[in-house]
Design a protein around this motif. Structure first.
Motif, PDB file in Angstrom:
ATOM      1  N   ASP A  91     -50.086  70.875  26.500  1.00 24.79           N
ATOM      2  CA  ASP A  91     -48.886  70.842  25.314  1.00 24.79           C
ATOM      3  C   ASP A  91     -49.272  70.862  24.701  1.00 24.79           C
ATOM      4  OD1 ASP A  91     -49.077  68.599  25.996  1.00 24.79           O
ATOM      5  OD2 ASP A  91     -47.114  68.270  26.631  1.00 24.79           O
ATOM      6  N   ALA A  92     -51.127  70.488  24.333  1.00 25.99           N
ATOM      7  CA  ALA A  92     -51.681  70.147  22.868  1.00 25.99           C
ATOM      8  C   ALA A  92     -51.271  71.334  21.936  1.00 25.99           C
ATOM      9  CB  ALA A  92     -53.096  69.537  22.802  1.00 25.99           C
ATOM     10  N   PRO A  93     -50.947  71.266  20.502  1.00 22.75           N
ATOM     11  CA  PRO A  93     -51.018  72.283  19.820  1.00 22.75           C
ATOM     12  C   PRO A  93     -52.555  72.305  19.538  1.00 22.75           C
ATOM     13  CG  PRO A  93     -50.974  69.047  18.430  1.00 22.75           C
ATOM     14  CD  PRO A  93     -50.524  69.973  19.848  1.00 22.75           C
ATOM     15  N   MET A  94     -52.394  73.696  18.712  1.00 20.24           N
ATOM     16  CA  MET A  94     -53.463  74.169  18.560  1.00 20.24           C
ATOM     17  C   MET A  94     -53.963  74.719  16.948  1.00 20.24           C
ATOM     18  SD  MET A  94     -54.322  76.733  22.010  1.00 20.24           S
ATOM     19  CE  MET A  94     -55.991  76.562  22.074  1.00 20.24           C
ATOM     20  N   VAL A  95     -55.725  74.337  16.563  1.00 20.20           N
ATOM     21  CA  VAL A  95     -56.237  74.937  16.151  1.00 20.20           C
ATOM     22  C   VAL A  95     -57.568  75.324  15.966  1.00 20.20           C
ATOM     23  CG1 VAL A  95     -57.471  73.472  14.040  1.00 20.20           C
ATOM     24  CG2 VAL A  95     -55.749  72.328  14.619  1.00 20.20           C
ATOM     25  N   ALA A  96     -57.653  76.153  14.738  1.00 23.11           N
ATOM     26  CA  ALA A  96     -58.418  77.595  14.772  1.00 23.11           C
ATOM     27  C   ALA A  96     -58.998  77.899  13.287  1.00 23.11           C
ATOM     28  CB  ALA A  96     -58.496  78.328  15.603  1.00 23.11           C
ATOM     29  N   HIS A  97     -60.343  78.106  13.420  1.00 17.77           N
ATOM     30  CA  HIS A  97     -61.289  78.139  11.647  1.00 17.77           C
ATOM     31  C   HIS A  97     -60.713  79.835  11.980  1.00 17.77           C
ATOM     32  CE1 HIS A  97     -62.564  77.083   8.702  1.00 17.77           C
ATOM     33  NE2 HIS A  97     -63.252  78.832   8.023  1.00 17.77           N
ATOM     34  N   ASN A  98     -59.397  80.527  10.954  1.00 19.59           N
ATOM     35  CA  ASN A  98     -59.379  81.596  11.254  1.00 19.59           C
ATOM     36  C   ASN A  98     -58.253  82.159  12.437  1.00 19.59           C
ATOM     37  OD1 ASN A  98     -57.947  84.589  10.421  1.00 19.59           O
ATOM     38  ND2 ASN A  98     -60.077  85.282  10.981  1.00 19.59           N
ATOM     39  N   ALA A  99     -56.608  81.185  12.079  1.00 16.13           N
ATOM     40  CA  ALA A  99     -56.141  81.001  13.451  1.00 16.13           C
ATOM     41  C   ALA A  99     -55.948  82.882  13.866  1.00 16.13           C
ATOM     42  CB  ALA A  99     -55.131  79.706  13.771  1.00 16.13           C
ATOM     43  N   SER A 100     -54.677  83.095  12.565  1.00 12.66           N
ATOM     44  CA  SER A 100     -54.550  84.797  13.364  1.00 12.66           C
ATOM     45  C   SER A 100     -55.182  85.004  14.547  1.00 12.66           C
ATOM     46  CB  SER A 100     -54.238  84.991  11.794  1.00 12.66           C
ATOM     47  OG  SER A 100     -55.655  85.776  11.237  1.00 12.66           O
ATOM     48  N   PHE A 101     -56.758  85.364  14.084  1.00 13.54           N
ATOM     49  CA  PHE A 101     -57.961  85.765  14.632  1.00 13.54           C
ATOM     50  C   PHE A 101     -57.415  85.580  16.619  1.00 13.54           C
ATOM     51  CE2 PHE A 101     -61.800  86.289  16.772  1.00 13.54           C
ATOM     52  CZ  PHE A 101     -62.085  87.337  17.400  1.00 13.54           C
ATOM     53  N   ASP A 102     -58.178  84.337  16.444  1.00 14.60           N
ATOM     54  CA  ASP A 102     -58.033  83.079  17.814  1.00 14.60           C
ATOM     55  C   ASP A 102     -56.834  83.563  18.208  1.00 14.60           C
ATOM     56  OD1 ASP A 102     -60.699  82.160  17.814  1.00 14.60           O
ATOM     57  OD2 ASP A 102     -60.544  81.891  15.909  1.00 14.60           O
ATOM     58  N   SER A 103     -55.926  82.817  18.083  1.00 16.28           N
ATOM     59  CA  SER A 103     -54.240  83.521  18.552  1.00 16.28           C
ATOM     60  C   SER A 103     -53.961  84.309  18.876  1.00 16.28           C
ATOM     61  CB  SER A 103     -53.551  82.622  17.112  1.00 16.28           C
ATOM     62  OG  SER A 103     -52.867  83.686  16.458  1.00 16.28           O
ATOM     63  N   ALA A 156     -52.629  75.582  13.966  1.00 13.95           N
ATOM     64  CA  ALA A 156     -52.952  75.371  12.154  1.00 13.95           C
ATOM     65  C   ALA A 156     -53.830  76.672  12.400  1.00 13.95           C
ATOM     66  CB  ALA A 156     -53.210  73.871  12.195  1.00 13.95           C
ATOM     67  N   CYS A 157     -54.604  76.637  10.985  1.00 11.19           N
ATOM     68  CA  CYS A 157     -55.862  76.913  10.444  1.00 11.19           C
ATOM     69  C   CYS A 157     -56.749  76.437   9.634  1.00 11.19           C
ATOM     70  CB  CYS A 157     -54.894  78.888   9.734  1.00 11.19           C
ATOM     71  SG  CYS A 157     -57.267  79.368   9.362  1.00 11.19           S
ATOM     72  N   THR A 158     -57.652  76.689   9.711  1.00 16.11           N
ATOM     73  CA  THR A 158     -58.860  75.148   9.082  1.00 16.11           C
ATOM     74  C   THR A 158     -58.934  76.208   8.011  1.00 16.11           C
ATOM     75  OG1 THR A 158     -60.574  76.354   9.991  1.00 16.11           O
ATOM     76  CG2 THR A 158     -59.135  73.946  10.856  1.00 16.11           C
ATOM     77  N   VAL A 159     -59.267  78.012   7.643  1.00 18.66           N
ATOM     78  CA  VAL A 159     -59.189  78.565   6.444  1.00 18.66           C
ATOM     79  C   VAL A 159     -57.981  78.364   5.050  1.00 18.66           C
ATOM     80  CG1 VAL A 159     -59.679  80.907   5.811  1.00 18.66           C
ATOM     81  CG2 VAL A 159     -60.534  80.242   7.966  1.00 18.66           C
ATOM     82  N   LEU A 160     -57.171  78.813   6.254  1.00 18.50           N
ATOM     83  CA  LEU A 160     -55.888  78.348   5.125  1.00 18.50           C
ATOM     84  C   LEU A 160     -55.775  76.898   4.331  1.00 18.50           C
ATOM     85  CD1 LEU A 160     -53.126  79.930   6.994  1.00 18.50           C
ATOM     86  CD2 LEU A 160     -54.497  81.023   5.010  1.00 18.50           C
ATOM     87  N   LEU A 161     -55.739  75.886   5.189  1.00 16.93           N
ATOM     88  CA  LEU A 161     -56.193  74.305   4.905  1.00 16.93           C
ATOM     89  C   LEU A 161     -57.100  74.230   4.290  1.00 16.93           C
ATOM     90  CD1 LEU A 161     -55.110  72.571   8.369  1.00 16.93           C
ATOM     91  CD2 LEU A 161     -53.749  72.662   6.164  1.00 16.93           C
ATOM     92  N   SER A 162     -58.520  74.794   4.474  1.00 21.09           N
ATOM     93  CA  SER A 162     -59.373  74.368   3.684  1.00 21.09           C
ATOM     94  C   SER A 162     -59.116  75.375   2.131  1.00 21.09           C
ATOM     95  CB  SER A 162     -60.969  74.646   3.558  1.00 21.09           C
ATOM     96  OG  SER A 162     -60.888  76.322   4.034  1.00 21.09           O
ATOM     97  N   ARG A 163     -58.582  76.821   1.940  1.00 22.18           N
ATOM     98  CA  ARG A 163     -58.359  76.669   1.076  1.00 22.18           C
ATOM     99  C   ARG A 163     -57.636  76.064  -0.080  1.00 22.18           C
ATOM    100  NH1 ARG A 163     -56.733  82.616   2.896  1.00 22.18           N
ATOM    101  NH2 ARG A 163     -59.263  83.554   3.291  1.00 22.18           N
ATOM    102  N   ARG A 164     -56.418  75.414  -0.226  1.00 18.39           N
ATOM    103  CA  ARG A 164     -55.662  74.047  -0.077  1.00 18.39           C
ATOM    104  C   ARG A 164     -56.677  72.709  -0.281  1.00 18.39           C
ATOM    105  NH1 ARG A 164     -53.462  77.939   2.030  1.00 18.39           N
ATOM    106  NH2 ARG A 164     -51.337  78.747   2.199  1.00 18.39           N
TER     107      ARG A 164
END
Length: 218
Positions: free
Chosen positions: A85-97, A116-124
């Motif tokens: 039940d761990a939450p997930m992270v991906a780079h460009n998560a809309s693709f991997d999700s 959560a998406c590391t692309v969106l986070l890195s932009r911020r």
């Protein structure tokens, strides 16, 4: 489940979206706890889907490799047990999700996991970077680059290192003691002009006004 555990995932696929018939060819997951990797899962996946030549050239994954790979349904069952039940992270998560949900559905399994998406986070968090493509943002931050990109475990390892760096910076530069998945999910949706205010609110321990994490569309 460890409360700080996050599963960082990456797929290699035959195309851009399951909606157009694309299937996964490889999956890799790095489990993180408190910003550090603690376990890994990786497997090729046999689906019978056609593998375009440009994908072979990009990834190095060949039809012969997939012909002897385990069936996708079994791989996804193993992957779902690994993630729990761990939450997930991906780079460009809309693709991997999308592929996570689609491949789980084909294995008759639910996909309740928040991404959560590391692309969106890195932009911020790193607006000065000239690119937020995985290899380039990793290089910008001085993190180790994988020798072979576009293989699932190599890319998942880089995304996990990026996540660990983000969590470290949120602790040390912004004073957020527990930059877990809920914080990451809120920050990725925050407009740039409101980011400093949100970071200050989390640093003060006041996260009650933040909206709950949402799942990216699949």
């Amino acid at each position: 489940m460890h409360p700080s555990r996050i599963a960082v995932i990456d797929f290699e696929t035959t195309g851009m979206t399951p909606a157009q018939g694309a299937r996964a060819t490889e999956i890799a997951i790095v489990l993180m706890e408190e910003g550090r990797p603690v376990d890994r899962f990786q497997s090729l996946m046999k689906t019978g889907a056609w593998l375009p030549p440009f994908i072979v050239q990009l990834t190095g994954i060949t039809p012969a490799m997939l012909a002897t790979a385990p069936p996708a349904e079994g791989v996804m069952r193993d992957a779902a047990r690994f993630v729990g039940d761990a939450p997930m992270v991906a780079h460009n998560a809309s693709f991997d999700s999308r592929f996570w949900a689609a491949e789980l559905a084909l294995a008759d399994l639910p996909a309740p996991h928040a991404f959560a998406c590391t692309v969106l986070l890195s932009r911020r968090l790193y607006p000065e970077a000239t690119s937020h493509q995985l290899g380039r943002i990793v290089t910008h931050l001085g993190l180790p680059r994988a020798e072979r990109a576009h293989r699932a475990l190599a890319d998942a390892e880089m995304a996990a290192a990026l996540l660990g760096r983000m969590q470290h910076d949120l602790r040390t530069r912004h004073g957020i003691p527990d930059p877990g998945h809920a914080v990451l999910s809120a920050l990725q949706r925050c407009a740039r002009k409101g980011l400093d205010k949100m970071l200050a609110r989390y640093a003060a321990g006041n996260d009650l006004l933040s909206p709950p994490p949402v799942r990216l569309p699949v």
